[in-house]
Design a protein around this motif. Structure first.
Motif, short mmCIF file in Angstrom:
data_model
loop_
_atom_site.label_atom_id
_atom_site.label_comp_id
_atom_site.label_asym_id
_atom_site.label_seq_id
_atom_site.Cartn_x
_atom_site.Cartn_y
_atom_site.Cartn_z
N ALA A 1 0.83 -1.21 0.00
CA ALA A 1 0.00 0.00 0.00
C ALA A 1 0.86 1.26 0.00
CB ALA A 1 -0.94 -0.01 1.20
N ARG A 2 1.99 1.20 0.71
CA ARG A 2 2.85 2.40 0.76
C ARG A 2 3.39 2.75 -0.61
NH1 ARG A 2 6.65 1.43 6.00
NH2 ARG A 2 4.96 1.31 7.50
N LEU A 3 3.79 1.72 -1.36
CA LEU A 3 4.32 1.99 -2.71
C LEU A 3 3.22 2.52 -3.61
CD1 LEU A 3 6.69 -1.06 -3.13
CD2 LEU A 3 7.35 1.34 -3.28
N PHE A 4 2.00 1.98 -3.44
CA PHE A 4 0.86 2.46 -4.22
C PHE A 4 0.62 3.95 -3.91
CE2 PHE A 4 -3.87 3.02 -4.45
CZ PHE A 4 -3.98 2.95 -5.83
N LEU A 5 0.65 4.31 -2.62
CA LEU A 5 0.46 5.71 -2.23
C LEU A 5 1.58 6.59 -2.78
CD1 LEU A 5 -0.79 5.26 1.45
CD2 LEU A 5 -2.12 6.03 -0.53
N LEU A 6 2.80 6.05 -2.76
CA LEU A 6 3.94 6.79 -3.31
C LEU A 6 3.72 7.05 -4.80
CD1 LEU A 6 6.72 7.78 -2.27
CD2 LEU A 6 7.71 5.67 -3.17
N GLY A 7 3.18 6.04 -5.49
CA GLY A 7 2.85 6.19 -6.91
C GLY A 7 1.80 7.27 -7.12
N LEU A 8 0.77 7.26 -6.26
CA LEU A 8 -0.27 8.30 -6.34
C LEU A 8 0.35 9.69 -6.20
CD1 LEU A 8 -3.20 6.91 -4.10
CD2 LEU A 8 -3.23 7.20 -6.58
N ALA A 9 1.26 9.82 -5.21
CA ALA A 9 1.91 11.12 -4.97
C ALA A 9 2.76 11.51 -6.18
CB ALA A 9 2.76 11.04 -3.71
N GLY A 10 3.47 10.54 -6.74
CA GLY A 10 4.32 10.80 -7.91
C GLY A 10 3.49 11.27 -9.10
N GLY A 11 2.36 10.59 -9.33
CA GLY A 11 1.49 10.96 -10.43
C GLY A 11 0.93 12.36 -10.25
N LEU A 12 0.55 12.67 -8.98
CA LEU A 12 0.03 14.01 -8.66
C LEU A 12 1.07 15.09 -8.94
CD1 LEU A 12 -2.76 14.63 -7.57
CD2 LEU A 12 -1.80 14.72 -5.27
N LEU A 13 2.30 14.79 -8.54
CA LEU A 13 3.41 15.73 -8.76
C LEU A 13 3.60 15.97 -10.25
CD1 LEU A 13 5.53 17.19 -6.98
CD2 LEU A 13 7.10 15.33 -7.50
N LEU A 14 3.53 14.89 -11.02
CA LEU A 14 3.69 15.00 -12.49
C LEU A 14 2.59 15.88 -13.07
CD1 LEU A 14 5.44 13.90 -14.86
CD2 LEU A 14 3.71 12.12 -15.13
N LEU A 15 1.34 15.68 -12.59
CA LEU A 15 0.22 16.50 -13.09
C LEU A 15 0.41 17.97 -12.74
CD1 LEU A 15 -3.13 14.56 -12.52
CD2 LEU A 15 -1.89 14.93 -14.65
N LEU A 16 0.88 18.24 -11.49
CA LEU A 16 1.09 19.62 -11.05
C LEU A 16 2.20 20.30 -11.86
CD1 LEU A 16 0.76 19.19 -7.17
CD2 LEU A 16 -0.83 20.36 -8.71
N ILE A 17 3.28 19.57 -12.08
CA ILE A 17 4.41 20.13 -12.84
C ILE A 17 3.97 20.52 -14.26
CG2 ILE A 17 6.63 19.53 -13.95
CD1 ILE A 17 7.24 17.86 -11.42
N ARG A 18 3.13 19.64 -14.84
CA ARG A 18 2.67 19.92 -16.21
C ARG A 18 1.61 21.03 -16.25
NH1 ARG A 18 0.79 14.48 -18.66
NH2 ARG A 18 2.46 14.06 -20.07
N GLY A 19 1.07 21.36 -15.05
CA GLY A 19 0.07 22.44 -14.99
C GLY A 19 -1.26 21.99 -15.52
#
Lengths: 248, 223
Positions: B205-223
């Protein structure tokens, strides 16, 4: 391959790609396994057509294992045939190998590596990488391990013979499966967020996606049936709306 | 719609190949729904439409594991049918939901055809039922079984393309759901299925949550 010319090894590897080609409910992949073994058997029985035919029939009987690890069994059995081990011993050995090669392959390939590689492909395509590159990268990533397992299996099987079970337990296959599952869990998280993309700026759509995402996580492996029903229901409602003149 | 006979023939042959890739020959995973639907879309003239459909179909297939004696839907040839018809029709919400529903049902038709073939092939490929004349005989029967599997999958795709092409226009004529609402529902279904796939990797679950955070970061960076 120990004791076998390179041409025999290459033929066995190519034939291993079709090991499930004549899958049937009586001998499972037995006929395919005999098909895979034939280059080695022809090499071992060059002037003995009856011996060759008898060996072919023995190896064509009931057999099953993970298709990518069939080369491991074929390599080990070819080694036993080359060492002129009694056919009854070879049969017992194949029976013992069947279950363990099935479960190792299922856990490593179907349970971890394949979903992880597919999620990598989905992450690439959802993050906007051009379609052909996403497809190509997925196929490359997946097949490096796929082809690697087939080649490694044939060589290790032939090198270890009876000791193949011990060799499989000592090989880092389980560790590889754990790393693949780690990557899969991480990529699943990435894929979920990237899939939200088209509705990310709409509060209603974002809320719906979050709710269905949480529901999907909770449902786990039962989610397929639930979401298939959702698609069916949406389709039905859309048709009813259209037919009654209430549609958009 | 699919009006060019050469395109139709190309799709039928490609579908036959995808039937083989699923189990009988290769298993290179070209028959995974997102690959097969994308390539079928490319043959029909719109690879991106095929990919859009392929992502939805793939989300439905992620958690299907071909282990033990499990019976599971056949992915490849139905994905070819769906990807091609969706691409040829032009992507719309109505087409997407209708094609997904058709493909999910058609996957079980494919599964049954595989089951019948495996049952029938006992009489001509099993050493318990046939006395093989020699190695050449076994090789011919084995390769013959591959040929039959190819024909099975090709026929399945030919029928699927014809039926779906026939059924889709009248359905689209009465489709009554707006594109915005349909897109939100489609995204929700895909998100739900992808989130469910986290359960394949138990205890992470922790890795899944880390993936969620990573994806969110990618979306934010792309605006």
């Amino acid at each position: 391959m120990i004791g076998f010319p390179g041409a025999v090894e290459r033929k066995m590897l190519v034939r291993s790609l079709t090991v499930q080609g004549s899958w049937n409910y009586e001998t499972l992949i037995g006929t395919g396994f005999a098909f895979l073994m034939l280059p080695a058997l022809r090499h071992l029985y060059p002037d003995d057509p009856e011996g060759l035919r008898a060996a072919m029939v023995r190896h064509g009987d009931l057999f099953n294992c993970h298709p990518y690890l069939a080369t491991l069994a074929a390599g080990a059995v070819a080694r036993l045939e080359a060492d002129r081990v009694q056919p009854q011993m070879v049969e017992r050995f194949k029976t013992a190998l069947r279950g363990s090669l099935g479960s190792v392959g299922d856990q490593l390939v179907w349970g971890a590596w394949r979903p992880a590689a597919v999620l990598l492909g989905l992450v690439l395509i959802l993050s906007g990488v051009v379609w052909w590159a996403s497809v190509l990268l997925f196929l490359l990533a997946y097949n490096v391990i796929h082809i690697g397992l087939r080649v490694w299996g044939l060589r290790q099987g032939a090198a270890t013979g009876f000791e193949v079970g011990r060799m499989v337990r000592a090989a880092p296959l389980q560790a590889l499966g754990r790393r693949a599952a780690d990557a899969g869990a991480l990529l699943a998280g990435f894929a979920v967020v990237l899939a939200v993309g088209p509705v990310a700026r709409e509060p209603g759509g974002l809320l719906l996606a979050t709710a269905l995402g949480a529901l999907g996580f909770w449902l786990g492996l039962r989610a397929r049936t639930f979401f298939a029903a959702v698609v069916g229901l949406v389709w039905l409602v859309a048709i009813l709306l259209g037919m009654t003149g209430h549609g958009a | 719609m699919l009006s060019d006979p050469l395109v139709y023939l190309g799709l039928v042959l490609f579908g036959g190949w995808m039937g083989l890739d699923g189990t009988a020959c290769g298993q290179f995973m070209i028959s995974r729904p997102f690959v097969a639907a994308t390539l079928a879309g490319a043959i029909a003239g719109d690879a991106l439409a095929g990919a859009l459909l392929g992502v939805v179909l793939e989300a439905f297939h992620l958690a299907i594991l071909p282990v033990g004696a499990a019976r599971y839907p056949e992915a490849g040839p139905p994905a070819v049918v769906g990807g091609a018809v969706f691409a040829a029709t032009g992507p719309s919400a109505g087409a997407l939901f209708s094609v997904v529903l058709f493909v999910l049902a058609f996957e079980w038709v494919g599964a049954h055809s595989v089951r019948y073939l495996r049952q029938a092939s006992i009489s001509w490929t099993s050493v318990r039922s046939v006395a093989f004349a020699g190695p050449g005989d076994l090789e011919r029967r084995h390769l013959g079984a591959l040929g039959l599997d190819f024909l099975r999958a090709a026929a399945l795709v030919a029928v699927g393309l014809a039926v779906l092409s026939l059924l889709l226009p009248p359905v689209l004529a009465v489709w009554g759901l707006g594109e915005g609402m349909a897109t939100a529902l489609r995204v929700g279904v895909v998100v739900g299925l992808l989130a469910s796939s986290a359960r394949l990797f138990a205890g992470r679950a922790r890795l899944f949550l880390l993936g969620l955070a990573g994806g969110l970061l990618l979306l934010l960076i792309r605006g």
